[in-house]
Design an enzyme around this catalytic site. Structure first.
Site, mmCIF file in Angstrom:
data_model
loop_
_atom_site.group_PDB
_atom_site.id
_atom_site.type_symbol
_atom_site.label_atom_id
_atom_site.label_comp_id
_atom_site.label_asym_id
_atom_site.label_seq_id
_atom_site.Cartn_x
_atom_site.Cartn_y
_atom_site.Cartn_z
ATOM 1 N N CYS A 63 0.807 -1.215 0.000
ATOM 2 C CA CYS A 63 0.000 0.000 0.000
ATOM 3 C C CYS A 63 0.851 1.281 0.000
ATOM 4 O O CYS A 63 1.465 1.573 -1.017
ATOM 5 C CB CYS A 63 -1.023 -0.048 1.121
ATOM 6 S SG CYS A 63 -2.451 0.995 0.768
ATOM 7 N N HIS A 98 -3.537 -5.537 2.456
ATOM 8 C CA HIS A 98 -3.257 -5.728 3.880
ATOM 9 C C HIS A 98 -3.927 -7.028 4.285
ATOM 10 O O HIS A 98 -4.584 -7.680 3.485
ATOM 11 C CB HIS A 98 -3.886 -4.603 4.702
ATOM 12 C CG HIS A 98 -3.342 -3.251 4.411
ATOM 13 N ND1 HIS A 98 -2.116 -2.835 4.870
ATOM 14 C CD2 HIS A 98 -3.866 -2.202 3.741
ATOM 15 C CE1 HIS A 98 -1.922 -1.575 4.495
ATOM 16 N NE2 HIS A 98 -2.961 -1.174 3.798
HETATM 17 N N1 GLN Z 1 -1.971 6.878 2.101
HETATM 18 C C1 GLN Z 1 -2.095 5.962 0.995
HETATM 19 C C2 GLN Z 1 -3.448 6.057 0.267
HETATM 20 O O1 GLN Z 1 -4.438 6.397 0.853
HETATM 21 C C3 GLN Z 1 -1.809 4.540 1.451
HETATM 22 C C4 GLN Z 1 -2.811 4.020 2.442
HETATM 23 C C5 GLN Z 1 -2.393 2.703 3.074
HETATM 24 O O2 GLN Z 1 -1.215 2.400 3.167
HETATM 25 N N2 GLN Z 1 -3.373 1.936 3.543
HETATM 26 O O3 GLN Z 1 -3.508 5.765 -0.903
#
Ligand code: GLN
Length: 236
Positions: free
Chosen positions: A96, A194
């Protein structure tokens, strides 16, 4: 692994900035599945105030919120250790926010493009909606690893450049763009999953291990496979 060491060196990058949704479980499962094959492992936690060692075998990065993600990208770029490790053949699995920042560019919270670490040919910007929920995808056949299941929560959307390939095809959920999920380039893998991703997907864990050590013996199905089936059954 290098010829001089029989220990798989797992490097968990920036637990203080990139570690949402239990992504650290990826390090534990990688270590567990290596040890079940008789491979010794060592996990190092590298905080954002520490230099990134170049001699690791596999580097893991997790998810993060928008501001910590920017800080992590700046520090990784100025440190240079992760890029040098990839140049000497190390494996990377980034999740992510970690996935976005190892690319060529990613968007900040106002969608201004910022430079990434540049080890995966992807560009990420912000989508109009937030992608939140369960995600299912099929890893591309050339990599092997089967169907994967996870949880996604991101605003970013990702475009894959000519030097990288999609990691998987999205079945349920959004991933990069509703069609593909994650990307890979050589031994560098990125995903929006995740869950954490490796505990939920023994096939993906073994794909990462194969990139590190070559062919590995199959294991008897156990709790990981049960969790994988249970999570798929919940959404399919
Ligand atoms: N901040 C990033 C987004 O919203 C990654 C989010 C995350 O790692 N869950 O795209």
């Amino acid at each position: 692994m290098s010829d001089t060491s029989s220990t798989l060196r797992i490097v968990w990058i920036y637990p203080d900035l990139l570690s949402t949704y239990g992504d650290q479980g990826n390090a534990l499962i990688l270590s567990r599945r290596a040890r079940l094959r008789g491979i010794d492992t060592e996990i190092s936690h590298v905080h954002s105030s520490d230099p990134v060692p170049v001699e690791g075998d596999v580097y893991l990065l997790g998810g993060g919120e928008d501001r910590p993600q920017i800080l992590a990208a700046e520090r990784l770029r100025s440190d240079g250790g992760l890029k040098r490790a990839v140049e000497r053949g190390a494996t990377v699995l980034a999740v992510c926010a970690g996935y976005q920042i190892i690319g060529e560019s990613y968007g900040d919270d106002d969608d201004n493009p910022l430079p990434g670490v540049g080890i995966l040919d992807i560009h990420s910007g912000r989508g109009e909606t937030r992608a939140v929920g369960e995600i299912v995808a099929d890893i591309v056949p050339e990599l092997g690893g089967g169907r994967i299941t996870g949880f996604e929560n991101h605003q970013g959307r990702t475009t894959i450049g000519p030097s990288a390939r999609p990691l998987s095809r999205t079945v349920i959920g959004i991933g990069n763009d509703n069609q593909t999920e994650g990307a890979y380039q050589g031994h560098v893998l990125g995903t929006y999953l995740h869950g954490p991703a490796l505990p939920r997907n023994p096939g993906l864990a073994d794909l990462v291990l194969r990139l590190c050590v070559g062919e590995i013996a199959p294991l008897q199905p156990s709790w990981g496979e049960k969790l994988h089936e249970e999570r798929l059954a919940a959404v399919m």
